[in-house]
Scaffold this active site. Structure first.
Site, PDB file in Angstrom:
ATOM      1  N   ARG A  24      33.172  28.058  37.528  1.00 34.82           N
ATOM      2  CA  ARG A  24      33.404  27.059  38.576  1.00 34.82           C
ATOM      3  C   ARG A  24      33.228  27.661  39.959  1.00 34.82           C
ATOM      4  O   ARG A  24      32.256  27.416  40.648  1.00 34.82           O
ATOM      5  CB  ARG A  24      34.810  26.446  38.412  1.00 34.82           C
ATOM      6  CG  ARG A  24      34.993  25.089  39.118  1.00 34.82           C
ATOM      7  CD  ARG A  24      35.156  25.172  40.618  1.00 34.82           C
ATOM      8  NE  ARG A  24      36.303  25.955  41.063  1.00 34.82           N
ATOM      9  CZ  ARG A  24      36.586  26.203  42.315  1.00 34.82           C
ATOM     10  NH1 ARG A  24      35.801  25.749  43.290  1.00 34.82           N
ATOM     11  NH2 ARG A  24      37.633  26.947  42.651  1.00 34.82           N
ATOM     12  N   ASP A  25      34.165  28.480  40.365  1.00 29.33           N
ATOM     13  CA  ASP A  25      34.136  29.056  41.710  1.00 29.33           C
ATOM     14  C   ASP A  25      32.901  29.929  41.910  1.00 29.33           C
ATOM     15  O   ASP A  25      32.343  29.996  43.003  1.00 29.33           O
ATOM     16  CB  ASP A  25      35.413  29.877  41.940  1.00 29.33           C
ATOM     17  CG  ASP A  25      35.632  30.233  43.397  1.00 29.33           C
ATOM     18  OD1 ASP A  25      35.012  29.592  44.260  1.00 29.33           O
ATOM     19  OD2 ASP A  25      36.418  31.144  43.668  1.00 29.33           O
ATOM     20  N   HIS A 216      43.924  36.157  44.370  1.00 29.86           N
ATOM     21  CA  HIS A 216      42.507  35.775  44.289  1.00 29.86           C
ATOM     22  C   HIS A 216      41.811  36.462  45.469  1.00 29.86           C
ATOM     23  O   HIS A 216      41.965  36.045  46.618  1.00 29.86           O
ATOM     24  CB  HIS A 216      42.389  34.250  44.381  1.00 29.86           C
ATOM     25  CG  HIS A 216      40.993  33.721  44.324  1.00 29.86           C
ATOM     26  ND1 HIS A 216      40.597  32.805  43.369  1.00 29.86           N
ATOM     27  CD2 HIS A 216      39.904  33.950  45.089  1.00 29.86           C
ATOM     28  CE1 HIS A 216      39.319  32.493  43.567  1.00 29.86           C
ATOM     29  NE2 HIS A 216      38.880  33.192  44.608  1.00 29.86           N
ATOM     30  N   HIS A 218      38.429  38.301  47.477  1.00 30.28           N
ATOM     31  CA  HIS A 218      36.992  38.476  47.688  1.00 30.28           C
ATOM     32  C   HIS A 218      36.760  39.899  48.186  1.00 30.28           C
ATOM     33  O   HIS A 218      37.659  40.527  48.745  1.00 30.28           O
ATOM     34  CB  HIS A 218      36.461  37.444  48.688  1.00 30.28           C
ATOM     35  CG  HIS A 218      36.312  36.079  48.104  1.00 30.28           C
ATOM     36  ND1 HIS A 218      35.228  35.270  48.353  1.00 30.28           N
ATOM     37  CD2 HIS A 218      37.112  35.361  47.270  1.00 30.28           C
ATOM     38  CE1 HIS A 218      35.352  34.128  47.704  1.00 30.28           C
ATOM     39  NE2 HIS A 218      36.505  34.158  47.044  1.00 30.28           N
ATOM     40  N   CYS A 249      32.037  31.676  49.651  1.00 26.35           N
ATOM     41  CA  CYS A 249      32.659  30.530  50.311  1.00 26.35           C
ATOM     42  C   CYS A 249      31.677  29.953  51.322  1.00 26.35           C
ATOM     43  O   CYS A 249      31.329  30.630  52.288  1.00 26.35           O
ATOM     44  CB  CYS A 249      33.962  30.918  50.996  1.00 26.35           C
ATOM     45  SG  CYS A 249      34.729  29.520  51.857  1.00 26.35           S
ATOM     46  N   ASN A 258      33.599  36.552  44.870  1.00 26.17           N
ATOM     47  CA  ASN A 258      34.870  36.989  44.316  1.00 26.17           C
ATOM     48  C   ASN A 258      34.731  38.407  43.785  1.00 26.17           C
ATOM     49  O   ASN A 258      33.644  38.852  43.441  1.00 26.17           O
ATOM     50  CB  ASN A 258      35.267  36.075  43.152  1.00 26.17           C
ATOM     51  CG  ASN A 258      35.431  34.638  43.561  1.00 26.17           C
ATOM     52  OD1 ASN A 258      36.358  34.291  44.254  1.00 26.17           O
ATOM     53  ND2 ASN A 258      34.515  33.791  43.116  1.00 26.17           N
TER      54      ASN A 258
END
Length: 317
Positions: A24-25, A216, A218, A249, A258
């Site tokens: 997803r991300d 979470h 990056h 992002c 990520n």
């Protein structure tokens, strides 16, 4: 002169849950559409590798995120592994209805700790964004689904710069009031440092159960694994990562993907922390998705282990 106290192994969690967010991300911002069968294969390979939670897709308007327009098809096509939570992003009630129809195990709502980011990202204030999610949260609880809240820009914002810790804690409290089972503290643009990470995590843990907080990170400034170690020392035992370092992002210029799952697993296993995940299987999956979408594998551990595996295969031939 007093020597600094060294972290003891006993301070680290014995087991960590790694939430895989690549499908997803990781994929949502790829410009070229990724076929549904590739996404399904990716999720299935990740499930087989042993992940307890895979963020699979999102139910958002195809107008805004065309890459996720096939969410229902992906959810229908995956082979569900018993014990694995399949999460989907649901920004509104329409998305929630899609998630229920697709038999999602967990729905994810998202807000920001930065007012500037909230306005630029979803065109409303933090308070308004939480109000928008209230019906989704109530519906999730009524349906018996897990509810996860994600807080972006918790360690810095591309528009306002530093984000006060009090702002992060305020959003944690708001998410907790909605009934979130887990809350993600996200370094959306990767500017966090270990010291700031510990300060933020420890402040959030005073407002919400630490065993249900997650990190979470990056890797924009190369600090992601260092920040994970700092969070581990703070008692955090849930982390998000993306296979092959997929993702980024779109609202944060210069933000890389990520932190790579392979790199996180190498760190955790090297610390003697259990994950229940097969690192070599994840390395092969990272190679699969990188080749499938024509993208350079961003995982250092993945590239190194692939080279080693290929050398071993050549020697055995």
């Amino acid at each position: 002169m007093t020597q600094p106290q060294q972290p003891q192994a006993s301070q680290l969690p014995r087991r960590v849950k790694v939430v895989e967010v690549g499908p997803r991300d990781g994929l949502q911002n790829e410009k070229q559409l990724v076929p549904a069968d590739v996404k399904i294969a990716l999720v299935d390979q990740l499930s087989a590798a042993g992940f307890a939670n895979v963020e699979t897709t999102s139910f958002v308007s195809p107008k805004w995120v065309p890459q996720m327009a096939d969410g229902a098809e992906v959810m229908a096509g995956i082979q569900r592994r018993p014990g694995t939570i399949y999460s989907v992003l649901t920004p509104n009630m329409r998305g929630f209805e899609g998630a229920v129809a697709a038999k999602a195990d967990e729905v994810v709502i998202f807000g920001a700790a930065s007012e500037a980011f909230s306005q630029r990202n979803i065109n409303c204030s933090i308070e308004e964004s939480i109000e928008r999610f209230a019906p989704v949260a109530r519906a999730a609880k009524d349906a018996g689904l897990r509810l996860r809240g994600s807080i972006s820009c918790a360690l810095g914002c591309p528009y306002q710069g530093e984000v006060p810790i009090a702002s992060v804690v305020d959003v944690v409290k708001r998410m907790a009031a909605l009934g979130c089972d887990e809350i993600d503290i996200a370094d959306t643009i990767g500017v966090g440092t270990p010291t700031r990470t510990r300060e933020v995590m420890e402040a959030c843990a005073r407002a919400f159960a630490i065993e249900r907080l997650s990190g979470h990170f990056h890797d924009t400034y190369g600090q992601a694994t260092a920040n994970i170690y700092a969070a581990l020392l703070s008692g955090i035992s849930i982390f998000h990562s993306s296979v092959a370092g997929l993702g980024g992002c779109p609202y944060a210029k210069g933000a890389t993907g990520n932190v790579a799952t392979e790199d996180v697993l190498y760190l955790l296993h090297g610390l003697g922390i259990e994950t229940g995940i097969d690192l070599e299987a994840v390395v092969r999956t990272g190679d699969f998705i990188s080749k499938s979408i024509g993208r350079t594998n961003a995982s250092r551990v993945g590239r190194a282990m692939l080279a080693k595996m290929q050398d071993a295969a050549t020697a055995a031939a």
